[in-house]
Design an enzyme around this catalytic site. Structure first.
Site, PDB file in Angstrom:
ATOM      1  N   ALA A 242     -20.259 -24.057  15.692  1.00  0.00           N
ATOM      2  CA  ALA A 242     -20.952 -23.738  16.947  1.00  0.00           C
ATOM      3  C   ALA A 242     -21.847 -24.861  17.467  1.00  0.00           C
ATOM      4  CB  ALA A 242     -21.756 -22.435  16.840  1.00  0.00           C
ATOM      5  N   ALA A 243     -21.719 -26.080  16.914  1.00  0.00           N
ATOM      6  CA  ALA A 243     -22.499 -27.200  17.474  1.00  0.00           C
ATOM      7  C   ALA A 243     -22.117 -27.418  18.943  1.00  0.00           C
ATOM      8  CB  ALA A 243     -22.264 -28.475  16.666  1.00  0.00           C
ATOM      9  N   GLY A 244     -20.820 -27.349  19.211  1.00  0.00           N
ATOM     10  CA  GLY A 244     -20.355 -27.524  20.593  1.00  0.00           C
ATOM     11  C   GLY A 244     -20.844 -26.397  21.493  1.00  0.00           C
ATOM     12  N   ASP A 245     -20.838 -25.165  20.990  1.00  0.00           N
ATOM     13  CA  ASP A 245     -21.327 -24.030  21.788  1.00  0.00           C
ATOM     14  C   ASP A 245     -22.827 -24.169  22.052  1.00  0.00           C
ATOM     15  OD1 ASP A 245     -18.810 -22.907  21.803  1.00  0.00           O
ATOM     16  OD2 ASP A 245     -19.185 -21.651  20.048  1.00  0.00           O
TER      17      ASP A 245
END
Ligand code: ADP
Length: 297
Positions: A242-245
């Site tokens: 979830a780094a991108g989210d």
């Protein structure tokens, strides 16, 4: 206000001693369930950072729907335009994790695959008023295209996950792919060096500004002919899920507050870096006071 149009999945996570090969059964450990899906994660990321967030999406009419709606509401996400879909299951992701931390994931989109252009038209008023509309690729293209057409503010498109044959919306202001998604969009191999990333991303600047997220290498921002590399913050990552989210949700908050793209990207790098220092998807997402404290170090 920020509109997030996208997916809601209940993640079912089981530890396994090893991933099964076709035809094999393995016994796993106790199952855990968490709210997930890129749309829901990005909405929660934005809400936790102080954004006023409304969601456009679909759930089924099962227990998972109640869990997803409850989780969104408890984070302050407005859920009026999340439609219940009779006779269809809520989206789920079946995730097994081996002792090395390697994931194997099957996503059953369920109700997410029923999100339509008509659903977005039913939310037209919301989409017109939103300062920022955030889209990903876990719902049908027709929903994303309708949302982009109706959006009155900035359209942020995160073409994730990489889907071969997906058609980007007709109007994108800020495109946010990672390296793999950039390769899928440009039909090239995954770019290795920063120069390769820039060359591939430049092919897409006709669509809008491009921010390529590069994991521990930060982001590459291309706006018109200008190009800027923003390094990542140095942290000790434990789980980059979830780094991108986290990045996309934070970017939306900063843009809705009037930050420039460069300011917004730097701030989003800080929020995303914090999220990598904690396990899980939604539990790892940063609060605003944490980002402020992190930047004041
Ligand atoms: P995705 O999860 O979509 O593959 P990335 O891995 O590119 O996205 O991560 C998104 C952003 O999160 C990066 O641009 C960076 O700012 C931040 N990030 C990811 N991994 C790290 C890391 N190891 N250290 C610091 N920041 C990170």
């Amino acid at each position: 206000m920020i509109a997030v149009v996208g997916s809601l999945n209940l993640d079912l996570v089981t530890p396994v001693p090893k991933h099964p090969v076709p035809g094999e059964t393995v016994l796993g450990g106790d199952i855990a369930q968490h709210p997930g899906g890129k749309g829901a994660n990005q909405a929660v990321a934005a809400a936790r950072l102080g954004g006023q967030v409304s969601f456009v999406g679909r759930v089924g009419d099962d227990d998972a729907a109640d869990i997803m709606l409850g989780a969104a509401r408890s984070e302050g996400v407005e859920t009026t335009h999340i439609v219940r879909t009779p006779g269809v299951p809520t989206g789920r992701a079946l995730i097994s994790v081996d002792p090395a931390g390697e994931n194997a994931i099957v996503v059953s989109p369920g109700a997410n695959s029923r999100l339509s252009a008509a659903d977005c038209e039913a939310a037209a008023d919301l989409l017109r008023r939103a300062r920022v509309t955030v889209l990903q690729q876990e719902v049908p293209d027709e929903a994303n295209h309708a949302a982009a057409r109706l959006a009155g503010g900035t359209v942020v498109y995160n073409p994730a996950p990489a889907v071969t044959g997906a058609v980007p919306p007709p109007r994108v202001d800020v495109l946010v792919p990672n390296r793999t998604e950039l390769a899928a969009l440009t039909g090239t191999s995954v770019p290795a060096t920063l120069d390769d990333v820039a060359a591939a991303a430049r092919k897409l600047t006709g669509m809008g500004a491009v921010i390529v997220t590069l994991g521990a290498d930060g982001v590459l921002l291309l706006e018109g002919t200008a190009q800027l590399h923003i390094p990542a913050f140095t942290v000790r990552p434990v789980d980059t899920t979830a780094a991108g989210d986290s990045f996309c949700g934070a970017l939306a908050v900063a843009l809705a507050e009037g930050s420039t793209l460069e300011q917004a990207a730097r701030w989003a790098c800080a929020a995303a870096a914090i999220s990598t220092t904690r396990p899980g998807a939604q539990p790892s997402l940063a609060r605003r006071d944490e980002v402020d404290a992190f930047l004041a170090r």
